[in-house]
Design a protein around this motif. Sequence first.
Motif, PDB file in Angstrom:
ATOM      1  N   GLN A 296      -3.791   1.568  -5.553  1.00  0.00           N
ATOM      2  CA  GLN A 296      -4.975   2.065  -6.247  1.00  0.00           C
ATOM      3  C   GLN A 296      -5.491   3.367  -5.647  1.00  0.00           C
ATOM      4  O   GLN A 296      -6.185   4.140  -6.313  1.00  0.00           O
ATOM      5  N   PHE A 297      -5.147   3.627  -4.367  1.00  0.00           N
ATOM      6  CA  PHE A 297      -5.614   4.841  -3.708  1.00  0.00           C
ATOM      7  C   PHE A 297      -4.619   5.994  -3.830  1.00  0.00           C
ATOM      8  O   PHE A 297      -4.918   7.108  -3.410  1.00  0.00           O
TER       9      PHE A 297
ATOM     10  N   ARG B 237      -7.612   3.187   4.627  1.00  0.00           N
ATOM     11  CA  ARG B 237      -8.095   2.280   3.596  1.00  0.00           C
ATOM     12  C   ARG B 237      -8.026   0.816   4.023  1.00  0.00           C
ATOM     13  O   ARG B 237      -8.322  -0.070   3.234  1.00  0.00           O
TER      14      ARG B 237
ATOM     15  N   GLY C  32     -12.813  -2.158  -7.886  1.00  0.00           N
ATOM     16  CA  GLY C  32     -12.355  -0.866  -7.377  1.00  0.00           C
ATOM     17  C   GLY C  32     -13.318  -0.187  -6.439  1.00  0.00           C
ATOM     18  O   GLY C  32     -13.015   0.887  -5.913  1.00  0.00           O
TER      19      GLY C  32
ATOM     20  N   ARG D  52     -16.567   4.537  -1.981  1.00  0.00           N
ATOM     21  CA  ARG D  52     -15.490   5.040  -2.840  1.00  0.00           C
ATOM     22  C   ARG D  52     -15.273   4.057  -3.987  1.00  0.00           C
ATOM     23  O   ARG D  52     -15.238   2.841  -3.775  1.00  0.00           O
TER      24      ARG D  52
ATOM     25  N   ASP E 241     -12.512   3.593  -6.976  1.00  0.00           N
ATOM     26  CA  ASP E 241     -11.302   3.910  -7.724  1.00  0.00           C
ATOM     27  C   ASP E 241     -11.410   3.214  -9.068  1.00  0.00           C
ATOM     28  O   ASP E 241     -11.299   1.978  -9.150  1.00  0.00           O
TER      29      ASP E 241
ATOM     30  N   ASP F  63      -6.767   7.291 -13.172  1.00  0.00           N
ATOM     31  CA  ASP F  63      -6.402   8.022 -11.954  1.00  0.00           C
ATOM     32  C   ASP F  63      -7.610   8.671 -11.296  1.00  0.00           C
ATOM     33  O   ASP F  63      -7.456   9.489 -10.389  1.00  0.00           O
ATOM     34  N   TRP F  64      -8.806   8.316 -11.744  1.00  0.00           N
ATOM     35  CA  TRP F  64     -10.020   8.932 -11.216  1.00  0.00           C
ATOM     36  C   TRP F  64     -10.639   8.079 -10.101  1.00  0.00           C
ATOM     37  O   TRP F  64     -10.572   6.854 -10.120  1.00  0.00           O
ATOM     38  N   ALA F  65     -11.230   8.780  -9.135  1.00  0.00           N
ATOM     39  CA  ALA F  65     -12.029   8.136  -8.090  1.00  0.00           C
ATOM     40  C   ALA F  65     -13.230   9.025  -7.804  1.00  0.00           C
ATOM     41  O   ALA F  65     -13.163  10.250  -7.964  1.00  0.00           O
TER      42      ALA F  65
ATOM     43  N   LYS G 103      -5.930  11.570  -9.088  1.00  0.00           N
ATOM     44  CA  LYS G 103      -4.730  11.265  -8.302  1.00  0.00           C
ATOM     45  C   LYS G 103      -3.424  11.646  -8.988  1.00  0.00           C
ATOM     46  O   LYS G 103      -2.346  11.402  -8.441  1.00  0.00           O
TER      47      LYS G 103
ATOM     48  N   THR H 164      -2.548  15.270  -6.117  1.00  0.00           N
ATOM     49  CA  THR H 164      -3.874  14.697  -5.894  1.00  0.00           C
ATOM     50  C   THR H 164      -4.848  15.839  -5.630  1.00  0.00           C
ATOM     51  O   THR H 164      -4.630  16.654  -4.727  1.00  0.00           O
TER      52      THR H 164
END
Length: 694
Positions: A52-53, A64, A554, A592, A594, A599-601, A637, A643
């Motif tokens: 996920q990261f 993480r 997330g 954070r 996710d 693909d956004w965080a 990402k 990224t």
Amino acid sequence: MAGSAFCIAAPVAAQEEAGEETTGPTADQSGAIQTSSTEMRGQVYNPDFFEQFAPRNALDMVARIPGFTIDDGNRGQRGLGEANQNVIVNGERFSSKSESIRDQLQRIPAADVVRIEILDGTSLDIPGLTGQVANIVRNSSGTSGQFRWRTGFRAHNTEAQLFGGEISLTGTSGALGYTISLSNENNRFGADGPTLITAADGSLIEEQYSKFSGKFDNPKLATNFTYDFGGETTANLNLSYGSDFFMRNQPETGLPPGGPLRTRESTFEETGPEYEIGGDIEFPLGPGKLKLIGLERFERDNGESILIDRFDDNTQSTGFRFLQVNEAGERIGRLEYNWPMFGGDWQVSGEAAFNRLDRASRLFELDANEQFIELAFPEGTGGVTEDRFEAIASYSSQLSDTLSFQLSLGGEYSKIEQTGVAANSRSFQRPKGAASITWKPEDDFDISFEIRRRVGQLSFGDFLASVSLNDNNQNDGNNTLQPDQSWNFDVEINKGLGDWGSAKLQFRHARFEDFVDFFPLASGGEARGNIGNAERTQLELNTTLNGEPVGFDGARLEVRAIKRWMSVIDPFTGLDRPFSNDLNDLLDIDFRHDIPGSDWAWGGGLFTEDKAPFSRRFEVGRDYEGPTFARLFVEHKDVFGLTVNATYANVPGARNKFERTVFDGSRPNAPILFVERMNRRIGPIFRFSVSGSF
């Protein structure tokens, strides 16, 4: 001998077959796999947990891990010594003294990471480890590369930060493994704002305005080569070469109530090369394995400070120029022999370390023709060497499924010699050692305790005199300085919180002898010296909280909080106080999110700390920034396979602050000469990074 190894300790006993799965794994929602191996119990994070990261390298993955904080140890420690970091790779420790764990982790591609194990350091056969340790099980899968470009700018006082980042290539060719990297650690910084100089009664002496800006670049080429000769014989070779470029410019205007207007030119520049050559070879010998290690490290700094004050009423200009060249080096030879016996792992180690500093200083004063005339300053030129020899024997054992124990005993002999006008020679014999025990009744719960006898590392520059032109301070030399010693008591508690996350609580207490700080000289000056006994107690909490239990999939919140209590007798006043410039407390919060299915965080963070004031013979003060820094970020990402991260930092407008009270003579009885209070704007900070693989 050709230097520091990338890995310099015997393998973890349970990891000699790194590809084997541990027995009886069960997974919880946090992504950790609970293991119940007889030899190794801990949590295992497979690559799926980090998907996920979208990590690019091992550093992105370790960062993480819930509740885990990377500890670089003491990069300035004496020699190589026992392990004091909490990250290892394939059961072996990092050893470079010029590069941090983070530098080396970000060169391991994420695709090469088989899994990351959170283990009990006491149960490993690497002397010095205790508490939680992250073991990165790595298997190189051919040649691959990665890059990261970092840029940014600030709204005030600084030029753009354009050329930061790193590109690296990692791979294998038969029995040869290699990593080649080219990096530039850089930074741009600055602040502007007023400073008020007042008398003891609060009346204004001078109103100042300064504009501070600076930059730092450290381009470096680093390589690591490993070779497997077969028959459990392996060798490593590390090479790195770089150069520092540092510049600071701080123009200032000052206006007393009755004039005249003063304009100050204040600059500092420092440049110089640095290199490290390191290597080791490990091979079977008798019932165990012998490792031979060597390191050669060198750095030269060429510094120049200029300060000139000019006045608008034709008063004679005043100023100084200070030149200093420092050449510092370290040469280390070390051997480690490991073997199993009596149900445990044994190691005997010997180390010889030779440290050196050669310094040449020159001081000049501005004359009536605005030419710099050299002044006599012999106290600032000379050399310091330390020859140190250490021997330590250690024993590690898994006493039961839940209890592990480690013991090390030894000592060191050192000889310190100084050349120049204050030539001197002394020798010391010091005991060293540690004992640690860990109780791990469950895979997600452990308690460890360690008691350790440490010998501190001196800054050789404290033996010789130096000046600070901008603060109008001079540090005299001290040829009787000796390393501090301390008893250290550490307790660490780690507890998994299931789906909610995890938490770690640390208690640390240190009792120092021959503590080093400023102390008064009979000549009327001051220098760094040994001021007696001191104590420091620290309580630290690290916790990770997941959003899934409350429906915030997330999301993750990480909190780190530190509180310290310190006690030392001030040699100038006889009163108890905290350590100069040491940390009182700290709070670091990171959030954070996710976004699932994308693909956004996004997220942000908050950081604040409080530092103790400094104490000198003629002044006390405090240099700090804050009170609170905060940042916001957004990340994608997969922008054409890259990224991309954009960050807005210093959202609340933290400031650069300095305050001091200067006395007209020795404290505490001298009257106050003036009080200085500075409050400068830092302004918003914008950062942008792009990373990818090839």
